[in-house]
Design a protein around this motif. Sequence first.
Motif, PDB file in Angstrom:
ATOM      1  N   THR A 298     -19.187 -10.290  12.238  1.00  0.00           N
ATOM      2  CA  THR A 298     -18.277 -10.221  13.377  1.00  0.00           C
ATOM      3  C   THR A 298     -17.078  -9.332  13.060  1.00  0.00           C
ATOM      4  O   THR A 298     -16.654  -8.528  13.903  1.00  0.00           O
TER       5      THR A 298
ATOM      6  N   ASN B  22     -23.731 -14.261  16.242  1.00  0.00           N
ATOM      7  CA  ASN B  22     -23.977 -13.908  14.848  1.00  0.00           C
ATOM      8  C   ASN B  22     -24.292 -15.139  14.001  1.00  0.00           C
ATOM      9  O   ASN B  22     -25.101 -15.065  13.081  1.00  0.00           O
TER      10      ASN B  22
ATOM     11  N   ILE C  10     -19.251 -13.253  20.161  1.00  0.00           N
ATOM     12  CA  ILE C  10     -20.127 -12.576  19.207  1.00  0.00           C
ATOM     13  C   ILE C  10     -20.253 -13.395  17.928  1.00  0.00           C
ATOM     14  O   ILE C  10     -21.315 -13.417  17.302  1.00  0.00           O
ATOM     15  N   GLN C  11     -19.206 -14.101  17.544  1.00  0.00           N
ATOM     16  CA  GLN C  11     -19.275 -14.983  16.372  1.00  0.00           C
ATOM     17  C   GLN C  11     -20.371 -16.030  16.574  1.00  0.00           C
ATOM     18  O   GLN C  11     -21.145 -16.313  15.658  1.00  0.00           O
TER      19      GLN C  11
ATOM     20  N   GLN D 252     -14.750 -11.526  20.308  1.00  0.00           N
ATOM     21  CA  GLN D 252     -14.990 -11.948  18.928  1.00  0.00           C
ATOM     22  C   GLN D 252     -15.580 -13.354  18.881  1.00  0.00           C
ATOM     23  O   GLN D 252     -16.512 -13.625  18.119  1.00  0.00           O
TER      24      GLN D 252
END
Length: 152
Positions: free
Chosen positions: A50, A71, A67-68, A64
């Motif tokens: 990330t 991921n 997407i964290q 973020q």
Amino acid sequence: MKKLILIALVSMVAFQVSAQNSKERPNRERSPRMDKFQDLTPEEMATMQTKKMTLHLGLNESQQKEIQKINLENAIYRKAKMEARIAQRENGTMAKPTKEERLKMMNERLDKQIAMKAKMKKILNDEQFAKWEKQQQEMNRKREDMPKRGNK
């Protein structure tokens, strides 16, 4: 003269044998690349990924966080797959997959890529998505250029 011919012949045979041995891949338990990520938890891998994406794409706070999550899901999946491969290798049960198994694995991988692309399109703006897509294509190109494992 006979001694020179014999020495030349022996040295050629020795050279040929050593050349064949150098082509063979040494029998290692794990590659250095696997060792590098072996000690990381899925959370650490996801955070690292990330942060790299934040630097590359200029993500904001909400992007973020989204997407964290993605991921982290991917890191947990990859870690489980990696540990399963290591366990198979250690047990000696790792066999070459059949045509049907390879097709299933390829379809599974492509389905995950399609789902990832759809998720990223929802999270990123147009400029960021184009940049991310270009990066993915570059990674795929590099992966295709790498020599296949097991080939000598």
